[in-house]
Enzyme design. Structure first.
Site, PDB file in Angstrom:
ATOM      1  N   ARG A 114       0.857  -1.180   0.000  1.00 42.86           N
ATOM      2  CA  ARG A 114       0.000   0.000   0.000  1.00 42.86           C
ATOM      3  C   ARG A 114       0.895   1.232   0.000  1.00 42.86           C
ATOM      4  O   ARG A 114       2.113   1.122   0.139  1.00 42.86           O
ATOM      5  CB  ARG A 114      -0.952   0.010   1.200  1.00 42.86           C
ATOM      6  CG  ARG A 114      -0.233   0.144   2.519  1.00 42.86           C
ATOM      7  CD  ARG A 114      -1.224   0.234   3.679  1.00 42.86           C
ATOM      8  NE  ARG A 114      -0.526   0.574   4.914  1.00 42.86           N
ATOM      9  CZ  ARG A 114      -1.067   0.542   6.114  1.00 42.86           C
ATOM     10  NH1 ARG A 114      -2.326   0.191   6.271  1.00 42.86           N
ATOM     11  NH2 ARG A 114      -0.376   0.868   7.177  1.00 42.86           N
ATOM     12  N   GLU A 153      -2.603   8.197   6.776  1.00 40.75           N
ATOM     13  CA  GLU A 153      -1.213   8.262   7.259  1.00 40.75           C
ATOM     14  C   GLU A 153      -0.240   8.616   6.123  1.00 40.75           C
ATOM     15  O   GLU A 153       0.634   7.834   5.759  1.00 40.75           O
ATOM     16  CB  GLU A 153      -0.797   6.942   7.901  1.00 40.75           C
ATOM     17  CG  GLU A 153      -1.502   6.661   9.202  1.00 40.75           C
ATOM     18  CD  GLU A 153      -0.962   5.426   9.912  1.00 40.75           C
ATOM     19  OE1 GLU A 153      -0.336   4.595   9.243  1.00 40.75           O
ATOM     20  OE2 GLU A 153      -1.172   5.300  11.127  1.00 40.75           O
ATOM     21  N   GLU A 305      -7.202   5.873  15.323  1.00 39.37           N
ATOM     22  CA  GLU A 305      -6.897   4.439  15.362  1.00 39.37           C
ATOM     23  C   GLU A 305      -6.131   4.105  16.629  1.00 39.37           C
ATOM     24  O   GLU A 305      -5.229   4.833  17.033  1.00 39.37           O
ATOM     25  CB  GLU A 305      -5.980   4.048  14.198  1.00 39.37           C
ATOM     26  CG  GLU A 305      -6.573   4.077  12.834  1.00 39.37           C
ATOM     27  CD  GLU A 305      -5.529   3.637  11.795  1.00 39.37           C
ATOM     28  OE1 GLU A 305      -4.560   2.940  12.152  1.00 39.37           O
ATOM     29  OE2 GLU A 305      -5.696   4.023  10.637  1.00 39.37           O
ATOM     30  N   PHE A 355      -3.264 -10.837  11.494  1.00 40.78           N
ATOM     31  CA  PHE A 355      -2.902 -11.080  12.887  1.00 40.78           C
ATOM     32  C   PHE A 355      -2.953  -9.803  13.728  1.00 40.78           C
ATOM     33  O   PHE A 355      -2.490  -9.764  14.857  1.00 40.78           O
ATOM     34  CB  PHE A 355      -1.526 -11.742  12.973  1.00 40.78           C
ATOM     35  CG  PHE A 355      -1.506 -13.088  12.311  1.00 40.78           C
ATOM     36  CD1 PHE A 355      -2.373 -14.093  12.730  1.00 40.78           C
ATOM     37  CD2 PHE A 355      -0.659 -13.353  11.251  1.00 40.78           C
ATOM     38  CE1 PHE A 355      -2.389 -15.340  12.110  1.00 40.78           C
ATOM     39  CE2 PHE A 355      -0.660 -14.589  10.618  1.00 40.78           C
ATOM     40  CZ  PHE A 355      -1.530 -15.586  11.046  1.00 40.78           C
ATOM     41  N   HIS A 356      -3.496  -8.737  13.135  1.00 42.21           N
ATOM     42  CA  HIS A 356      -3.707  -7.494  13.892  1.00 42.21           C
ATOM     43  C   HIS A 356      -5.109  -7.562  14.483  1.00 42.21           C
ATOM     44  O   HIS A 356      -6.059  -7.933  13.809  1.00 42.21           O
ATOM     45  CB  HIS A 356      -3.590  -6.311  12.927  1.00 42.21           C
ATOM     46  CG  HIS A 356      -3.563  -4.973  13.586  1.00 42.21           C
ATOM     47  ND1 HIS A 356      -4.656  -4.430  14.231  1.00 42.21           N
ATOM     48  CD2 HIS A 356      -2.580  -4.052  13.695  1.00 42.21           C
ATOM     49  CE1 HIS A 356      -4.331  -3.240  14.694  1.00 42.21           C
ATOM     50  NE2 HIS A 356      -3.077  -2.991  14.396  1.00 42.21           N
TER      51      HIS A 356
HETATM   52  C1  GAL Z   1      -2.075   2.149  10.800  1.00 38.86           C
HETATM   53  C2  GAL Z   1      -2.855   2.180   9.509  1.00 38.86           C
HETATM   54  C3  GAL Z   1      -3.935   1.110   9.477  1.00 38.86           C
HETATM   55  C4  GAL Z   1      -3.377  -0.197   9.958  1.00 38.86           C
HETATM   56  C5  GAL Z   1      -2.820  -0.013  11.334  1.00 38.86           C
HETATM   57  C6  GAL Z   1      -2.261  -1.262  11.948  1.00 38.86           C
HETATM   58  O1  GAL Z   1      -0.799   2.634  10.588  1.00 38.86           O
HETATM   59  O2  GAL Z   1      -3.435   3.424   9.290  1.00 38.86           O
HETATM   60  O3  GAL Z   1      -4.432   0.988   8.172  1.00 38.86           O
HETATM   61  O4  GAL Z   1      -2.382  -0.616   9.086  1.00 38.86           O
HETATM   62  O5  GAL Z   1      -1.767   0.898  11.275  1.00 38.86           O
HETATM   63  O6  GAL Z   1      -1.694  -1.004  13.226  1.00 38.86           O
END
Ligand code: GAL
Length: 673
Positions: A114, A153, A305, A355-356
């Site tokens: 990405r 981001e 987030e 796995f997140h």
């Molecule tokens: C952020 C991002 C998300 C996801 C997340 C995982 O940096 O904006 O799309 O990748 O991390 O921790």
């Protein structure tokens, strides 16, 4: 401009990134049920949906998104709609290789991950604008839409040819003439003089050390190009929906964007925050980022987030122990967040982030993660009417600036171990552990309202910033600065004497003879403490007060900490406990008091509006003295030991608390008087 308050309407936003294109539509129905049960009132859609919306050049597949927007609206969940421009579909790179970024070795970064877009590519900008136009036209009037989220981001660099052309353009605007550029970059050194603009490039791989001012300008340029991408999309959605706010999420303390400059262009400032659950200083890192984000927003901000459980991008990814998600979420609210959101709603089963964690993990509805999310939703609903929109007033400002950070992280400097962000963390930690709450400010901001201004390290200071600091002290303020401050001007030219003369005079430094950086693990003995990382050979002025001197070694007897009147200079990094004591003393002298007296070490106390948040970062229960009678707004939801329990009984508006309260493991209380 519309702000976060136009979306929150007295609520705290609760939800997260929702990527339902990964799931069959039956799952959407379960999702809305679980969202309702958890009190989710906001989702962010479309962050990475470009290939779904535009699977072939020029196609527009909006049907799925139409249905989803309708489903969200039908269930009372607001939509923060993202422009999907952070991840162009494969056909973009395939048909338009000029959209792909190039690294400093000239290698292309390919699709398949990405953020594989060049901020400087005219083709990328055109395609991004086109899809943004169409999204704005299609959904601008949709009743579910509450806010726009641009890209995700922003963080890419590009050393390619198109970037180089824009870099030249940017440099012409900054310097006007090549002579001025040569002067600013100090190209007299190493035969680097430019005779034609065409010779000027991005700082690509070089045989030996690069020109530091060229590198500094490249960082400025990169931040500005990304900002141009943001504002281009922002302006498109603004034209369609002038009544809706626009944001783009920052990474926490990310070096690539001058977030002060960016924040000024956003209606809502939002950040992503992922402290490591195992990091003993995770809560302090969170506090620093939250203080910074609130200060950039100049009020309530959005936690766009966080992770409900583990992330997947550390070497070892630890889950959050029971209660920690709630604790850190409420910490953000205490420090000004009016939105508590996650990446992502439902944990993926495929793809790079399977796995997140998600708010609904692989364990589903019965899993602890979702159950804790649900409980947090109830807590937020309970306190939101008293919290949302409230501001915080702090007596202390910690100064931070990206340009100083960029300039100080060059190659070939006195010590590779001195990292701007680490020093900033160390000083903020000292204040945080002293229960002194802080704003973060830019060195050119108006500082007059603060009792104490703390400069952990600002290697580069503009003349305007220096005038600002001098005026602040002249106006009665107390200033304390760490080493390597005021060394360079805005072109990264070392100021005569190794530190700006006016600052030397301010602090009582007659001569700065040499810097004496320390090796990792080495200490410099000083009166009453040990210094780390750095020491300095300083001669003081006659009217300086030496507060502590170096003892032993080459600097024996020379000043380590000195001051003139209310301006303090600390020429080393005292060990954490000593820096804490020093700052607590200076703060007390300046009239800046801790939030509460005699707080236990692991308890954080933060005031927001007329509420007092108490957060127990420890695993053991702890009792806190809170003189007087209060109500714990969180107490009704819990009778277990995870929360604060007072000495009184519960009522409809929270249990009464008199004089003291016990907070369980990771417990939180929100007290109103
Ligand atoms: C952020 C991002 C998300 C996801 C997340 C995982 O940096 O904006 O799309 O990748 O991390 O921790």
């Amino acid at each position: 401009m519309p702000g976060l308050d136009t979306v929150t309407n007295g609520r705290i936003l609760f939800g997260g990134d929702y990527n339902p294109e990964q799931w069959p539509e039956e799952t959407w129905r379960e999702d809305v049920r679980l969202m309702k049960d958890a009190g989710v009132n906001s989702v962010t859609l479309g962050v990475f949906s470009w290939s779904r919306i535009e699977p072939q050049p020029g196609a527009r597949e909006f049907g799925w998104l139409d249905r989803l927007m309708d489903v969200m609206h039908a269930h009372g969940v607001g939509v923060v709609l993202a422009t999907p421009t952070a991840s162009p579909p494969p056909w973009v790179g395939h048909l338009h290789p000029d959209t792909l970024p190039v690294d400093q070795d000239g290698r292309t970064e390919w699709w398949g991950g990405r953020q594989h877009f060049s901020h400087s590519s005219a083709t990328y900008r055109r395609l991004a604008a086109a899809i943004t136009e169409d999204l704005a036209a299609r959904y601008g009037g949709h009743p579910a839409l509450t806010m726009w989220h641009i890209n995700n981001e922003y963080c890419t660099y590009d050393w390619g040819d198109e970037a180089a052309a824009r870099f030249r353009h940017w440099l012409r605007a900054r310097y006007g003439t090549l002579d001025a550029l040569n002067e600013a970059w100090g190209t007299a050194f190493w035969s680097q003089g430019y005779g034609d603009w065409a010779e000027v490039h991005t700082p690509r791989r070089a045989h030996y050390l690069k020109n530091p001012t060229q590198v500094l300008d490249f960082k400025r340029f990169t931040s500005d190009m990304l900002l141009e991408c943001f504002t281009a999309e922002r302006d498109i959605v603004r034209r369609a929906t002038p009544h809706l706010p626009v944001t783009s999420n920052f990474m926490p303390l990310w070096a690539g964007q001058d977030a002060w400059r960016w924040a000024a262009e956003e209606d809502v400032v939002s950040v992503d925050l992922y402290p490591d659950p195992r990091d003993p200083l995770g809560a302090q890192h969170g506090a620093l980022v939250q203080d910074m984000t609130r200060s950039q927003a100049r009020g309530p901000w959005m936690l766009m987030e966080q992770a409900a459980g583990p992330v997947n991008w550390r070497g070892v990814n630890h889950p959050k122990p029971r209660g920690l998600n709630r604790l850190w979420s409420l910490q953000a609210v205490a420090r000004g967040a009016d939105a508590v959101c996650y990446f992502q709603w439902r944990q993926s089963r495929q793809g790079a982030e399977k796995f997140h964690s998600g708010m609904v993990g692989h364990a589903g509805e019965e899993g602890r993660t979702y159950q804790e999310v649900k409980r947090l939703g109830a807590d937020l609903a309970r306190i939101s009417a008293r919290v949302a929109g409230r501001h915080t007033v702090n007596d202390i400002a910690v100064l931070h600036d990206w340009h100083a950070w960029w300039a100080s992280s060059q190659e070939a400097r006195p010590s590779a171990h001195v990292e701007h962000a680490d020093v900033l963390h160390a000083w903020h930690r000292a204040l945080w552990e002293s229960h002194l709450t802080t704003d973060v400010a830019h060195p050119e901001h108006d500082l007059a309202g603060y009792k104490l201004v703390v400069v952990p390290q600002l290697y580069l200071l503009t003349d305007t910033a220096i005038d600002n600091l001098l005026a602040y002290v002249r106006g009665g303020g107390t200033l304390v600065s760490g080493f390597l401050t005021g060394v360079a001007d805005e072109d990264d030219r070392v100021r005569p004497g190794g530190m700006d003369a006016r600052l030397r005079e301010l602090f009582g430094i007659r001569t700065l003879h040499e810097w004496w950086p320390l090796d990792p693990g080495e200490h410099a003995a000083c009166d009453g403490f040990r210094g780390t990382l750095w020491s300095e050979e300083i001669e003081e002025t006659d009217d300086a007060v030496v507060e502590a001197s170096y003892r032993g070694g080459d600097l024996d007897g020379l000043p380590a900490v000195l001051r003139r009147d209310r301006a303090w200079y600390v020429s080393t990094l005292p060990e954490p406990g000593s820096l804490r004591e020093l700052l607590a003393r200076i703060a007390a002298g300046a009239g800046a008091a801790p939030v509460l007296a005699d707080l236990p070490a692991r308890v954080e106390a933060v005031r927001r509006g007329d509420l007092l948040f108490l957060l127990n970062h420890g695993r053991e229960a702890v009792t806190v003295e809170v003189p007087g009678t209060h109500r714990n707004l969180l107490a009704d939801t819990d009778t277990d030991t995870d929360t604060g329990t007072g000495t009184g009984t519960g009522t409809g508006t929270g249990a009464e608390v008199t004089d003291r309260i016990t907070l369980g493991r990771y417990g939180v209380a929100v007290l109103s008087s």
